[in-house]
Write an enzyme that holds these catalytic residues in place. Sequence first.
Site, short mmCIF file in Angstrom:
data_model
loop_
_atom_site.label_atom_id
_atom_site.label_comp_id
_atom_site.label_asym_id
_atom_site.label_seq_id
_atom_site.Cartn_x
_atom_site.Cartn_y
_atom_site.Cartn_z
N GLU A 22 0.82 -1.21 0.00
CA GLU A 22 0.00 0.00 0.00
C GLU A 22 0.86 1.26 0.00
O GLU A 22 0.52 2.27 -0.64
CB GLU A 22 -0.93 0.00 1.21
CG GLU A 22 -2.01 -1.08 1.16
CD GLU A 22 -2.94 -1.03 2.35
OE1 GLU A 22 -2.75 -0.11 3.19
OE2 GLU A 22 -3.84 -1.88 2.45
N PRO A 228 -24.13 30.43 11.60
CA PRO A 228 -24.90 30.84 12.78
C PRO A 228 -24.08 31.26 13.99
O PRO A 228 -24.64 31.76 14.96
CB PRO A 228 -25.72 29.59 13.10
CG PRO A 228 -24.91 28.46 12.58
CD PRO A 228 -24.21 28.97 11.36
N ASP A 251 -22.68 42.15 10.30
CA ASP A 251 -23.85 42.20 11.17
C ASP A 251 -23.47 41.94 12.62
O ASP A 251 -22.42 41.36 12.91
CB ASP A 251 -24.87 41.13 10.74
CG ASP A 251 -25.61 41.51 9.46
OD1 ASP A 251 -25.51 42.68 9.05
OD2 ASP A 251 -26.27 40.63 8.90
N LYS A 273 -28.17 45.20 13.03
CA LYS A 273 -29.49 45.64 13.48
C LYS A 273 -29.95 44.71 14.61
O LYS A 273 -29.86 43.49 14.49
CB LYS A 273 -30.49 45.60 12.32
CG LYS A 273 -30.22 46.65 11.25
CD LYS A 273 -31.16 46.54 10.10
CE LYS A 273 -30.65 45.58 9.03
NZ LYS A 273 -29.42 46.03 8.41
N ILE A 309 -31.61 33.89 3.47
CA ILE A 309 -32.69 33.39 4.32
C ILE A 309 -32.91 34.42 5.42
O ILE A 309 -32.18 34.47 6.41
CB ILE A 309 -32.39 32.00 4.90
CG1 ILE A 309 -32.23 30.99 3.76
CG2 ILE A 309 -33.51 31.55 5.84
CD1 ILE A 309 -31.96 29.58 4.20
N ALA A 335 -29.15 29.60 10.37
CA ALA A 335 -29.32 29.33 11.79
C ALA A 335 -30.24 28.14 12.04
O ALA A 335 -30.01 27.36 12.96
CB ALA A 335 -29.87 30.58 12.48
N MET A 386 -36.41 35.51 14.52
CA MET A 386 -36.79 36.83 15.06
C MET A 386 -38.22 36.83 15.58
O MET A 386 -38.99 37.77 15.35
CB MET A 386 -36.61 37.91 13.97
CG MET A 386 -35.18 38.03 13.48
SD MET A 386 -35.00 39.06 12.00
CE MET A 386 -35.65 37.95 10.73
#
Length: 476
Positions: A22, A228, A251, A273, A309, A335, A386
Amino acid sequence: MDYLPLFADLKQRPVLVVGGGEVAARKVDLLQRAGAEIRIVAQALSPELENLHQEARVHWLCRAFEPQQLDDVFLVIAATDDNVLNAEVYAEADKRRVLANVVDDQPRCSFIFPSIIDRSPLVVAVSSSGQAPVLARMLREKLEALLPVSIGRMADLAGGFRSKVKQQLSSVGARRRFWEKVFSGRFASLVASDQMVKAQQQLEQDLTTFAQGKEANQGEIALVGAGPGDVGLLTLRGLQVMQQADVVLYDSLVSEETLDLVRRDAERICVGKRAGAHSVIQDETNRLMVALAQQGKKVVRLKGGDPFIFGRGGEELQVAAAAGIPFQVVPGVTAAAGATAYAGIPLTHRDHAQCVTFITGHCRTDSDGLDWVNLARARQTLVIYMGTMKAADISRNLITHGRDANTPVAVISRGTRMDQWVQTGNLQQLDQLAQQAPLPALLVIGEVVALHHQIAWFGHQQQMASAVRPAVVNLA
């Protein structure tokens, strides 16, 4: 320096391999990729080598090693478990000034095999001079993550264009500056997205612009999903794009560990945000993103989860397209997929849920109401982004439209991170659970939540052996 790094041209050159197991097969594979003419001396051949022999892709000389077999070969590899034979092969090769490698016996090597990153025609070799091969392999794996697969195609295109560049740019310095701009510009992005015709056209355009002395930079925007939270869920492509950024607009949901992977000298601007907190309005983010790209900068818009998404990524790219700015998208682990997997909650299951629906608790004020009749159907999974501030309304509407009040629910906070919280209960307790949850949080409703108690944390614990175990609260 114990060894001089060299790249040898083995095309059609005879190479002798002593051994047929091998280990020998792995060396033969490398030699074949380099185009060598391979001769084997071995008592027997492994199934893989036997197949190559039957296909006439290697030549099995004989069973026993003889020194004269070295007389016309370019180099030799000894890969047997017979130390005496290996030593003989090395000694006879050394007499003839033939390069020799005895596998896993560094003192008997006049050349060694490095750890290889193959992006042909670009090849990177990493060596520890035989002292720490595992360390060299680990470093190679890190470099693999930083070198896009497309870099080989880019080198191919550039190679075919070199003569034209030499004709139009007479000085070495000018050519160097040209290629530096090309390899970090729009051309590289087009190759990475496999748009080879457009990449060729871009290369022609860049040369014309550069030769005319304009050297104008063309900015671009990359929309990148950061996943996530767990930095290990960032995609390889996402990492590569982040390493090329001039400026990153990120973000609030992007983890510090992920931000640490941004190129060190890139400017970082938070445009996050958060509900109930001061934040940058979307129109301002769009304006800033376009303005930076119009300055010729490579702008990465880094968003938690997946940008398409509930991330408003589509809106941002509409703005980029309207401004005529080139863009690309790098998807991320959303997420819903990441947080539920780490919580041991499968989104679908043959016995419990035949479909999954993603909805957001933040709807446009001018939009129609949600289709509560269909959302309240049993044997499906609802994942609500959310939704904590509207958990009471969600629970009441689902129960009113027929969903069992005892349907299992989970609230997952800070999903996939070291301090992930999973709170479980039933549908009529959803508001209570949501009020207790640290933000950001995800609501999961459906029979599959009950499986959390059977398979929770198994995979996550492996990653977190030395960390504090995430908290689990059960109100059921």
